[in-house]
Design an enzyme around this catalytic site. Structure first.
Site, PDB file in Angstrom:
ATOM      1  CG  ASN A 120      -0.870  -0.621   2.093  1.00 16.91           C
ATOM      2  OD1 ASN A 120       0.826  -0.930   2.754  1.00 16.91           O
ATOM      3  ND2 ASN A 120      -1.396   0.225   3.565  1.00 16.91           N
ATOM      4  CD  GLU A 151      -1.968   4.197   4.114  1.00 15.91           C
ATOM      5  OE1 GLU A 151      -2.621   3.756   4.700  1.00 15.91           O
ATOM      6  OE2 GLU A 151      -1.422   5.207   5.414  1.00 15.91           O
ATOM      7  CG  ASN A 152      -2.022  11.177  -1.293  1.00  9.49           C
ATOM      8  OD1 ASN A 152      -2.401  12.169  -0.751  1.00  9.49           O
ATOM      9  ND2 ASN A 152      -0.632  11.898  -2.038  1.00  9.49           N
ATOM     10  CB  ALA A 153      -0.835  14.029   3.164  1.00 10.21           C
ATOM     11  CB  CYS A 154      -5.095  14.002   0.074  1.00 10.12           C
ATOM     12  SG  CYS A 154      -6.831  13.602  -1.262  1.00 10.12           S
ATOM     13  CE1 TYR A 155      -5.067  10.202   6.205  1.00  7.44           C
ATOM     14  CE2 TYR A 155      -7.133   8.737   6.769  1.00  7.44           C
ATOM     15  CZ  TYR A 155      -6.020   9.544   7.079  1.00  7.44           C
ATOM     16  OH  TYR A 155      -5.452   9.256   8.400  1.00  7.44           O
ATOM     17  CB  CYS A 213      -5.045  -1.521  -1.891  1.00  8.27           C
ATOM     18  SG  CYS A 213      -6.576  -0.765  -1.294  1.00  8.27           S
ATOM     19  CD  GLU A 262      -5.202  -5.589  -2.057  1.00  9.70           C
ATOM     20  OE1 GLU A 262      -4.375  -4.796  -1.548  1.00  9.70           O
ATOM     21  OE2 GLU A 262      -6.156  -6.258  -1.513  1.00  9.70           O
TER      22      GLU A 262
HETATM   23 ZN   LIG Z   1      -7.504  -2.563  -1.930  1.00 15.85          ZN
HETATM   24 ZN   LIG Z   2      -9.854  16.433  -2.433  1.00 15.07          ZN
END
Ligand SMILES: [Zn+2]
Ligand SMILES: [Zn+2]
Ligand SMILES: [Zn+2]
Ligand SMILES: [Zn+2]
Lengths: 145, 145, 145, 145
Positions: C54, C56-60, C65, C67
């Protein structure tokens, strides 16, 4: 300058109304994961206001931002011409800025409309969509290949 | 000026290599829906190049852009420090620009690195991530609430 | 039964290799927001393994993911025929299941291949993509309108 | 059986109302790229109906589905308890099924509520969220690490 116009053409009373709306919209935020509530209020050309909040997901990538919620609401109600959007968060010392994804969704519906980014105390700075997403990819580009 | 430096500091031969890589990467594009192939080549600080292409989905929102594919590949191989990314499409008369979502994913890993946007003939313009996503929301903002 | 076949046709040694790969892939996870690292290992029909984590980003919503990272890597390297994917997380007592978005991206490339969902101790359950996303929308549906 | 109950507990007149609403919602679809309009109508536990449509983007991954638009609208209006959602498309011979991403967003708000998938002629099949997304990852899983 056209861009400045977009951001400055709203009557002060309308700006105030929009600012209150995005603060209010923030209260509905569903953000159990980030605990970072955001609200947005979108003003259409015909004077309607659509509000939005962030709606997160246990699988983080499936969450959505407040700005996009507001835009999707407006489109689903038949409104695609926008004048301005205001954004509120709990940040005390910083103006909350839209993420790149939201800028791209704003841009789908025009580049010359205003984004009001606020602090928790209600002060704000305004930019056009064009200023926030310069040199952008957009609907026209798909026609060119 | 720091930002200009980021975009201009690559040796010409390295730029050429990156441009060739993104053109090559475009060939793997899976884009049966848009028929708009895009390729990206990402240069890390330690000199590795990761390529990416768009990977679309019958449910359009589940597709992904070339730029993000390249970045995710790099991160999954342990690289998070980037120098530059180059992007190629079939657009003849326009420089292909990254979408807002890709700009935000670039920005997660720094604002002062270079984005080379090319035409099909290989000419390009370069901008920093900062220039493409001004006034941005980023990792620091989440700490402030 | 065809579906059971898909999930059971892998030789045990290959399953073990895939399980080790997804555990290893997990180490590269960039997940400062969820602190929930996930790794994936994707086996192609021609025997290659692509790993993902995964990112991730500060902007969720702009995260991705494990996969999907693995699948996008494979496609960008010219592989679109998949036999199996294995997924690892730090969950001790539960088998980590792919989110709906990842199931849809898996399904783009076929419904009859295997998903190995593991616990931290390496035990697993296997299902086909078809079983994880029944009654699915897919590429064919877009042709029908 | 609890799941069957969820799908069968709606009074026929309410089902009909929901079916009409999702057909109506489809008219607002912004889908210049796929030309595949979809509408959704979401029934909350307190009897309100929220409609949604797909809202596409020139950058395909930034579009959103009808089902998620409806759910995000409801949440932004303070409603998070859902009874059923109905989905309409122009498919003549197939029941339109939600994509995996929408199933995951539905599942965030419960697994035992009903999804009505319709054909253009208004006939439908109903399934629970649980049936459409078996063995799912959800909010509880994040607590376990
Ligand atoms: Zn996923
Ligand atoms: Zn936004
Ligand atoms: Zn992009
Ligand atoms: Zn969907």
């Amino acid at each position: 300058m056209a861009q400045a116009c977009a951001a400055s053409s709203l009557e002060p009373s309308l700006v105030q109304r929009l600012l209150l709306c995005c603060q209010e919209a923030k209260k509905a935020a569903y953000c159990p994961y980030s605990r970072f509530p955001v609200g947005a209020a979108l003003l259409t050309q015909d004077g309607r206001i659509f509000s939005g909040c962030n709606v997160e997901n246990a699988c983080y990538p499936l969450g959505i931002c407040a700005e996009r919620t507001a835009i999707q609401k407006a489109v689903s109600e038949g409104c695609k011409d926008f004048r301005a959007i205001a954004i509120a968060s709990d940040l005390q010392d910083d103006f909350i800025a839209p993420c790149g994804a939201c800028r791209q969704v704003m841009r789908e519906f025009g580049t010359n409309w205003a984004v009001y980014m606020t602090k928790a105390d209600g002060t704000y700075v305004a930019r056009t969509v064009q200023e926030l997403l310069p040199v952008s990819f957009g609907p026209d580009d798909l026609q060119k290949v």
